[in-house]
Design an enzyme around this catalytic site. Structure first.
Site, PDB file in Angstrom:
ATOM      1  N   LYS A   6     -45.338 -75.765  -0.137  1.00 34.95           N
ATOM      2  CA  LYS A   6     -44.764 -76.769   0.763  1.00 34.95           C
ATOM      3  C   LYS A   6     -45.886 -77.332   1.615  1.00 34.95           C
ATOM      4  O   LYS A   6     -46.414 -76.677   2.490  1.00 34.95           O
ATOM      5  CB  LYS A   6     -43.674 -76.143   1.637  1.00 34.95           C
ATOM      6  CG  LYS A   6     -43.190 -77.038   2.759  1.00 34.95           C
ATOM      7  CD  LYS A   6     -42.480 -78.263   2.238  1.00 34.95           C
ATOM      8  CE  LYS A   6     -41.894 -79.083   3.376  1.00 34.95           C
ATOM      9  NZ  LYS A   6     -42.898 -79.626   4.295  1.00 34.95           N
ATOM     10  N   GLN A  42     -42.946 -83.173   8.557  1.00 33.85           N
ATOM     11  CA  GLN A  42     -41.866 -84.053   8.967  1.00 33.85           C
ATOM     12  C   GLN A  42     -41.918 -84.337  10.472  1.00 33.85           C
ATOM     13  O   GLN A  42     -42.404 -83.513  11.243  1.00 33.85           O
ATOM     14  CB  GLN A  42     -40.496 -83.437   8.630  1.00 33.85           C
ATOM     15  CG  GLN A  42     -40.125 -83.492   7.165  1.00 33.85           C
ATOM     16  CD  GLN A  42     -40.999 -82.613   6.301  1.00 33.85           C
ATOM     17  OE1 GLN A  42     -41.244 -81.451   6.625  1.00 33.85           O
ATOM     18  NE2 GLN A  42     -41.477 -83.135   5.192  1.00 33.85           N
ATOM     19  N   SER A  47     -44.866 -72.505   3.810  1.00 33.83           N
ATOM     20  CA  SER A  47     -45.253 -73.266   4.991  1.00 33.83           C
ATOM     21  C   SER A  47     -46.265 -72.535   5.861  1.00 33.83           C
ATOM     22  O   SER A  47     -47.433 -72.435   5.511  1.00 33.83           O
ATOM     23  CB  SER A  47     -44.025 -73.686   5.786  1.00 33.83           C
ATOM     24  OG  SER A  47     -43.362 -74.725   5.128  1.00 33.83           O
TER      25      SER A  47
END
Length: 488
Positions: free
Chosen positions: A337, A341, A312
């Site tokens: 990743k 969200q 991330s």
């Protein structure tokens, strides 16, 4: 996409530090403003306004199912359990491990997760085909000290199986108060036999930045996670290294699970020339917003260290340095990743929360690294013993036996300089002699067999070797690559 003033309070999070799942989360989706790409095109700054709603027939069908369960099912069931199950069912139908429902207790845990400290084992986990898998142990955490590694699969906690649980439910079993034990049954990639690892929960260290000067005036800054004070600490340590005459910099984000996006931007910004992109975010309609640098660049070279546990925020940093700065990335392909969200706490209205995938992030050049990771320019594997699994200690290991335990034993012995004649998991006479040599050096009974005492001593010794910088082949490669640039 600029992070100014109150927009920073949107808490754009790439990894929840005490979390259940690795994720790039936006708590306030309305802080994002996507411009229309063309006249009349739809703007999706959140859930699509054109989505069809549930019809009366749909609602009747759901209601009838509830009534049938309540009135006809063999056992009485809890109302909230049914409602939460219905919500989980809809989200599971999306087949997205990063979209999850949190009941009131789990939502409260999520709030704790974005604080700067917490109690637990100190590892990021995800759900992969229904299995709880370690993304990365946080550096210095109880999980790392116990030998937990990225991609380890957790089967049970304190004897309770995790099969069939949601990720948040599994995490609530893994987490716990400082000083308590989490007995984890794990399976490591390439090893078929489950092993038990005991991790003593603790308060996870909130210090995130560690700096030192290496030989040749090469500075090294290790970032363990991107929390609210990380950019300030990084700037302070960077200035200290520069004042000492640093000629090049290594940024180490190995096993860094991520953190706050605005912090990544603040750290990378001074290294990127003004106007160049640092990161991009794309919505469901393909519309993109760019975060552009206001920096000036640096007059010394930088290399970035990554591994499979870099995720991330770490991947955003690595991608920005690779594409916008031209830095060399050294190590292993990162986790991969690349989705974003949004949390919907206010919409749920009762203290529960839905965290749903709404956007994806891209590198400065528009590359999506999801499930692919950032590929290093200089690929370097650590020594084989870095991947040795803990021994199960179920039986005493002895000659003329074969197992995954013996294979890991041979990896450890070789890493400690007691090499046997083979590494295939067969306990030969020469393996026994290697064990005897280890036992003799460490003041243990010289039996040539591996009981619990010898196994514990082996594991402690190999962990010390793994933590010794002289054995860090990736760091050595990064320093060599940097030195060659300095000498040009």
């Amino acid at each position: 996409m600029q992070f100014k003033g109150r927009t920073v309070l949107a808490f754009i999070i790439l990894a929840m530090f005490a979390s259940s799942i690795l994720t790039l989360t936006i708590v306030n989706p309305m802080s994002w403003s996507f411009k229309e790409k063309a006249a009349g095109s739809a703007v999706a700054a959140g859930p699509s306004s054109t989505s069809t709603t549930l019809t009366n027939k749909d609602l009747s069908k759901i209601s009838k199912t509830y009534q049938l369960i309540e009135n006809q099912f063999l056992s009485q069931v809890d109302h909230d359990k049914l409602v939460n199950g219905a919500i989980n069912g809809m989200l599971e139908a999306l087949d997205d491990p990063y979209t999850v429902y949190m009941d009131q207790d789990e939502a409260a845990q999520f709030d704790d997760s974005i604080s700067s400290s917490f109690e637990g084992i100190g590892a990021e986990v995800s759900l992969d085909d229904g299995k709880v898998v370690i993304v990365t142990p946080i550096k210095g955490s109880p999980a790392e000290k116990a030998g937990i590694q990225s991609h380890d699969m957790i089967l049970s906690v304190n004897g309770e199986k995790l099969d069939g649980l949601t990720l948040n439910q599994a995490v609530m079993k893994i987490r716990g108060p400082k000083g308590t034990q989490a007995k984890l049954e794990i399976v490591r990639q390439g090893s078929g036999d489950p092993v038990q690892v005991i991790v003593v929960r603790d308060e996870i260290d909130v210090e995130t930045v560690y700096a030192e000067m290496l030989p040749g005036d090469i500075g090294k800054i290790e970032i363990r996670q991107f929390s609210s004070n990380t950019a300030t600490s990084f700037e302070k340590e960077l200035k200290a290294l520069e004042s000492k005459g640093m000629k090049g910099l290594i940024i180490d984000v190995r096993n860094d699970p991520g953190g706050l996006l605005n912090v990544v931007v603040d750290i990378v910004n001074p290294f990127v020339a003004s106007g160049k992109a640092i990161v991009q975010v794309e919505n469901r309609n393909g519309q993109r917003e760019l975060t552009k640098s206001t920096g000036t660049g640096k007059d010394y070279p930088v290399t970035v260290l990554v591994n499979k546990g870099s995720a991330s925020a770490s991947e955003i940093l690595a991608g920005a340095f690779q594409e916008a700065v031209g830095s060399k990335i050294v190590g292993e392909t990162s986790y991969g990743k690349g989705t974003v969200q949004v949390t919907f706490l206010k919409e749920m209205g009762d203290g529960s929360n839905i965290k749903m995938t709404v956007y994806k992030w891209l590198t400065p050049n528009g590359n999506w690294i999801h499930k692919k990771g950032v590929v290093p320019d200089i690929a370097v594997e650590q020594p084989a013993y870095f991947k040795a699994a803990p021994l199960t200690k179920k039986v005493t290991l002895k000659t003329d036996t074969a197992s995954d335990d013996v294979k890991n034993l041979q990896l450890m012995l070789a890493g400690l300089g007691f090499t046997a004649d083979r590494s295939d998991g067969y306990f030969s006479e020469k393996t026994a002699q290697a064990v005897k040599n280890f036992q003799s050096v460490n003041g243990l009974p010289v039996t040539g067999e591996v009981d619990t005492v010898t196994a514990n001593k082996l594991e402690k010794a190999i962990l010390a070797e793994i933590r010794d910088p002289k054995n860090d082949l990736q760091l050595k490669a990064a320093a060599e690559a940097l030195q060659s640039q300095i000498n040009k």
